[in-house]
Design a protein around this motif. Structure first.
Motif, PDB file in Angstrom:
ATOM      1  N   GLN A 173       0.405  -0.874  -0.187  1.00  0.00           N
ATOM      2  CA  GLN A 173      -0.275  -0.112   0.159  1.00  0.00           C
ATOM      3  C   GLN A 173       0.442   1.319  -0.358  1.00  0.00           C
ATOM      4  O   GLN A 173       1.965   0.970   0.802  1.00  0.00           O
TER       5      GLN A 173
ATOM      6  N   SER B 123      -4.201  -0.255  -3.719  1.00  0.00           N
ATOM      7  CA  SER B 123      -5.118   0.260  -3.390  1.00  0.00           C
ATOM      8  C   SER B 123      -5.257   1.258  -5.426  1.00  0.00           C
ATOM      9  O   SER B 123      -6.337   1.041  -6.051  1.00  0.00           O
TER      10      SER B 123
ATOM     11  N   ALA C 275      -6.192   4.714   4.191  1.00  0.00           N
ATOM     12  CA  ALA C 275      -6.957   4.144   3.559  1.00  0.00           C
ATOM     13  C   ALA C 275      -5.796   3.154   3.996  1.00  0.00           C
ATOM     14  O   ALA C 275      -6.441   1.879   3.907  1.00  0.00           O
ATOM     15  N   THR C 276      -4.440   2.915   4.041  1.00  0.00           N
ATOM     16  CA  THR C 276      -4.023   1.474   4.679  1.00  0.00           C
ATOM     17  C   THR C 276      -4.099   1.494   6.033  1.00  0.00           C
ATOM     18  O   THR C 276      -3.408  -0.080   6.393  1.00  0.00           O
TER      19      THR C 276
END
Length: 326
Positions: free
Chosen positions: A184, A188, A265-266
């Motif tokens: 990541q 994504s 997001a990670t």
């Protein structure tokens, strides 16, 4: 066979780089820790910024070196004192002649690493004959090897192109390769393209990617008190992250030059190890999870010909077990 032979060549070059190096162990003003850009190493920055290392009497410098081979070679030569990497990577380099002692575990990848591929590559076996960007002699290679092994393939069955993991992800997003082993946020980013998907990630491969810190055995022998203090101070950083996640995340994102959104997001893709996790990983004797991971990695790399002889698991992780008990 070209990809396989290139892997052997890289392993040989890395092994050769350890020969003739100066041996660490003398007085050191700093404990320099090299690491790649991965949020699992972020608590190091919390411990440093909150002053926990200073309070413990250890002058810690954190240094980004993306390639594990470069970091471990620098540690062997005495340019740095410690290197953060995955346990399987330490097993690989130890088998190639590096002198190292793992002193503590940091985190486990839980979806943060994986393989991205074009959508027409529906399963792992479809990677045969495809161009795959992967960093040789790194955790990315170990992930690819483990995944291919499950699909009945070998490294020689793919056209492997040696790239650092971040560069591999960028190359895939740019459409230059069929697949890439990366982490990541590139997983994504690849999934967000109209042509790519995540083929497999570490959320379905528990215990395969565990990050840790290692030092040269001679440095540990001459600076055991500093190493003990460093380990304890680091876990104060983990405690701070638990107590104030927002502040901890801000420190990590700022130091790794990530936006808050990118970090969030990670975040689910990593599981930080606290003192209890660390003790459980190394165990109190016998065949601990740490020893088993070193053995599995060593046996695998030996079986595919990357190593001539698997490393001794006790030598690699015994220091971590001793420090976890203190």
């Amino acid at each position: 066979m070209q990809g396989f032979l290139r892997t052997l060549a890289v392993a040989g070059l890395v092994s050769a780089s350890f020969m003739g190096q100066s041996v660490p162990g003398g007085a050191a003003d700093k404990l320099t820790v090299a690491h790649s850009t991965w949020i699992g190493y972020g608590a190091l920055y919390i411990a440093k910024e909150k002053g926990y290392f200073d309070e413990a009497g250890v002058d810690v410098e954190l240094k980004i070196i993306e390639a594990s081979s470069d970091a471990i070679a620098a540690m062997q030569g005495g340019q740095i004192e410690a290197s953060a990497s995955s346990v399987d990577n330490f097993a690989l380099f130890s088998g190639n002649g590096a002198k190292l002692s793992v002193i503590m575990s940091l985190d486990e990848s839980h979806g943060g690493d994986g393989i991205v591929a074009k959508k027409e590559i529906a399963e792992l076996s479809d990677l045969k004959g495809r161009t795959v960007a992967v960093q040789k002699g790194s955790v990315s290679q170990f992930i690819l090897s483990q995944a291919l092994d499950k699909a009945g393939l070998q490294l020689a069955d793919v056209n492997a192109i040696d790239m650092k993991s971040g560069d591999a992800g960028a190359a895939f997003v740019a459409g230059r390769v069929d697949a890439a082993v990366t982490w990541q946020p590139w997983l994504s980013k690849a999934a967000a393209t109209d042509f790519g998907r995540i083929l497999i990630d570490t959320s379905t491969m528990p215990g395969v990617v565990v990050d840790a810190i290692a030092v040269h055995p001679d440095y540990l022998k001459d600076h055991k008190k500093e190493v003990q203090a460093f380990v304890k101070a680091y876990y104060k950083g983990i405690d701070f992250l638990k107590a104030d996640p927002a502040a901890g995340k801000e420190i990590i994102a700022r130091n790794l030059k990530m936006t808050p959104d990118a970090l969030e997001a990670t975040w689910k893709d990593v599981r930080f190890f606290d003192r209890t996790d660390n003790a459980a990983f190394f165990g109190t004797g016998g065949d601990s999870a740490a020893k088993q991971l070193v053995k599995n990695a060593g046996e695998f790399y030996t079986r595919i010909g990357v190593l001539k002889k698997a490393p001794d698991a006790d030598t690699v992780v015994n220091a971590g077990a001793e420090l976890a008990d203190e």
